[in-house]
Design an enzyme around this catalytic site. Sequence first.
Site, short mmCIF file in Angstrom:
data_model
loop_
_atom_site.label_atom_id
_atom_site.label_comp_id
_atom_site.label_asym_id
_atom_site.label_seq_id
_atom_site.Cartn_x
_atom_site.Cartn_y
_atom_site.Cartn_z
N TRP A 131 0.77 -1.25 0.08
CA TRP A 131 0.20 0.03 -0.04
C TRP A 131 0.84 1.30 -0.01
O TRP A 131 0.30 2.33 0.05
CB TRP A 131 -0.99 0.06 1.14
CG TRP A 131 -1.95 -1.05 1.33
CD1 TRP A 131 -2.01 -2.20 0.66
CD2 TRP A 131 -3.06 -1.32 2.21
NE1 TRP A 131 -2.82 -3.04 0.72
CE2 TRP A 131 -3.71 -2.55 1.73
CE3 TRP A 131 -3.48 -0.44 3.21
CZ2 TRP A 131 -4.68 -2.99 2.61
CZ3 TRP A 131 -4.67 -0.79 3.90
CH2 TRP A 131 -5.31 -2.09 3.54
N GLN A 142 2.60 4.23 -0.81
CA GLN A 142 2.44 5.12 -2.12
C GLN A 142 3.67 6.18 -2.42
O GLN A 142 3.89 6.59 -3.59
CB GLN A 142 1.20 6.19 -1.87
CG GLN A 142 0.00 5.67 -1.74
CD GLN A 142 -1.25 6.39 -1.38
OE1 GLN A 142 -0.95 7.58 -1.19
NE2 GLN A 142 -2.35 5.97 -1.09
N GLU A 181 10.15 14.59 -0.95
CA GLU A 181 9.04 14.30 0.31
C GLU A 181 9.66 15.28 1.51
O GLU A 181 10.81 15.78 1.41
CB GLU A 181 8.94 13.03 0.31
CG GLU A 181 8.09 12.08 -0.62
CD GLU A 181 7.89 10.81 -0.44
OE1 GLU A 181 8.01 10.31 0.76
OE2 GLU A 181 7.44 10.18 -1.43
N HIS A 196 0.49 8.96 10.32
CA HIS A 196 0.80 9.79 9.06
C HIS A 196 -0.21 10.96 8.92
O HIS A 196 -1.48 10.69 9.51
CB HIS A 196 0.37 9.00 7.96
CG HIS A 196 0.60 9.39 6.64
ND1 HIS A 196 0.11 10.56 5.83
CD2 HIS A 196 1.76 8.88 5.56
CE1 HIS A 196 0.78 10.63 4.65
NE2 HIS A 196 1.90 9.93 4.56
N ARG A 217 7.20 14.56 9.87
CA ARG A 217 5.84 13.95 9.99
C ARG A 217 5.11 14.15 11.38
O ARG A 217 4.15 14.50 11.51
CB ARG A 217 5.79 12.37 9.81
CG ARG A 217 5.68 12.25 8.10
CD ARG A 217 5.76 10.76 7.78
NE ARG A 217 5.68 10.48 6.58
CZ ARG A 217 5.66 9.47 5.76
NH1 ARG A 217 5.76 8.32 6.66
NH2 ARG A 217 5.45 9.33 4.40
N HIS A 223 0.57 4.76 11.14
CA HIS A 223 1.10 4.26 9.87
C HIS A 223 2.46 3.40 9.89
O HIS A 223 2.51 2.56 8.99
CB HIS A 223 1.42 5.57 8.93
CG HIS A 223 2.01 5.67 7.71
ND1 HIS A 223 1.16 4.98 6.65
CD2 HIS A 223 3.06 6.04 7.08
CE1 HIS A 223 1.91 5.11 5.44
NE2 HIS A 223 2.95 5.53 5.78
N SER A 254 11.27 3.41 4.80
CA SER A 254 10.95 2.02 5.39
C SER A 254 11.09 1.01 4.14
O SER A 254 11.70 0.09 4.49
CB SER A 254 9.41 2.15 5.59
OG SER A 254 8.49 2.43 4.74
#
Length: 533
Positions: free
Chosen positions: A52, A54, A121, A240, A286, A345, A385
């Site tokens: 999952w 992204q 990011e 997240h 984050r 998350h 990760s």
Amino acid sequence: MQDNIHNLSRSTDDIVIVGGGLAGLFCALKLAPRRVTLISAAPLGQGASSAWAQGGIAAAVAEGDTPEAHAADTIAVGGGLVDEAVALGIAREAGPRIHDLLAYGVPFDRDLEGRLAVGREAAHSARRIVHVRGDGAGAAIIAALSDAVRRTPSIRVIEGLAAEALLIEDGAVAGLQLREAVNSSARPLLLAARAVVLATGGIGHLYAVTTNPLEASGSGLAIAARAGAVIADPEFVQFHPTAIRVGRDPAPLATEALRGEGATLINGSGERFMLSRHPLAELAPRDIVARGVFAEIAAGRGAFLDARQALGTRFADRFPTVHASCIAAGIDPATQIIPIAPAAHYHMGGIAVDERGRSSIDGLWAGGEVSSTGAHGANRLASNSLLEAVVYAARIADDIAGRTLPSPARLPDALVAPRGGTPDAVIVQRLRAMMSAHVGVVREGDGLTDALHHFAALEREATSIALRNMATSALLVAASAWSRCESRGAHFRADHPAEIPALAQRTMTSLAAVREIAESLSPLPRAVRPMIA
């Protein structure tokens, strides 16, 4: 090679890998042609958080970027707890692992000149995130590796089994106790094995709001802790900041890459609330963004992601996964703002492992989110990760490949945990609600104390091993959060809001230690007890 549950023998000389996500699949492929049995509770490629993902994979592959700069960014956001040698080692191995993934068929995005396309990011000093169609990296990587695993003759895949206990003999791994994932009342199966790799994922589903699949309920962490493994940094859970708040479980994710492309965070009044909280605003680390979003929701103003100006009609093409989630919820992100909330998350904590992925138990390795390598410290840098998972999966494979393993031990006469059964849905819901309320984005001592007593009692009295394992993992997180009387990275204590330099040390604990913490606290009033009635 596909196999089924009923063909599983009671003993194997294979290396046994538990988990069908990125770390498990990559490790199995790297071990070829050595024989591997890969056990997955869900069908291969499903039930894994990595599928999952992204954002993509962080790797210093662009001109002008360096592993040293990547490691420096990792260390800067880690709250003083990152193992600097680990961070640099992972960053330096990024290039070769990306090329491995390309060789397995992962279609990373490329620019017009054919070079790997890279995005930026939060908290990265350079554009270094490699993607697949903008927001589809995880799914594409898992699909490619699943196909490669199924084509590899030395890998036996067993789907539909969940590991519920480790078998230990003389301080070393002797095997696993397994049970059918869809039939928790079935009799457990015992498998003797001398080399076990846990790649079972994280703990997101211990929380009421999470971006993780159902299988991410802390089972691997719990069975390792029950076997006596050292657990590292369990209090550090990353939330997240931009899960899409539309009442789905798990919550759809609005990737951080949206903010990297200029999307902003606003409240119900249209105010960009992160401007006053951090110089990097929406691209702050984050934990800071998550607390900003949490504060706006708690104050009743709401929080929203606004991509109308930054992306507009390009949204569907650039971020098709997020776009589809929004459209399914009745939101057109090209013209409407997206309601968001923080969601559990990623777990920075896990089974403590060394630079080769070895745990404190002989014969047990751990990779991916279930492990804690020291790479993330108190706060994971975005898109590190997946990189950590492939780097350590390769290291584990190299370490095992260089070993001569002893023959499997004789299986025990008695089951480690004979009780199966489906966990009571109401009790699970209460556990998840308590984790979100008291062990979530913002924590304080009294709430943590309440949570500790609930989880300790539930661990003692649970009527199913699956529920007991959830309580074990919850207890590990809550006790360590109670013990850390400061705020650091993703761990924020409202009653201890300052970061204390003297506490800049990683947590190393055990199940016995956290049980002692719970027992040392004053018992709660009887009115609290119905959770486990």
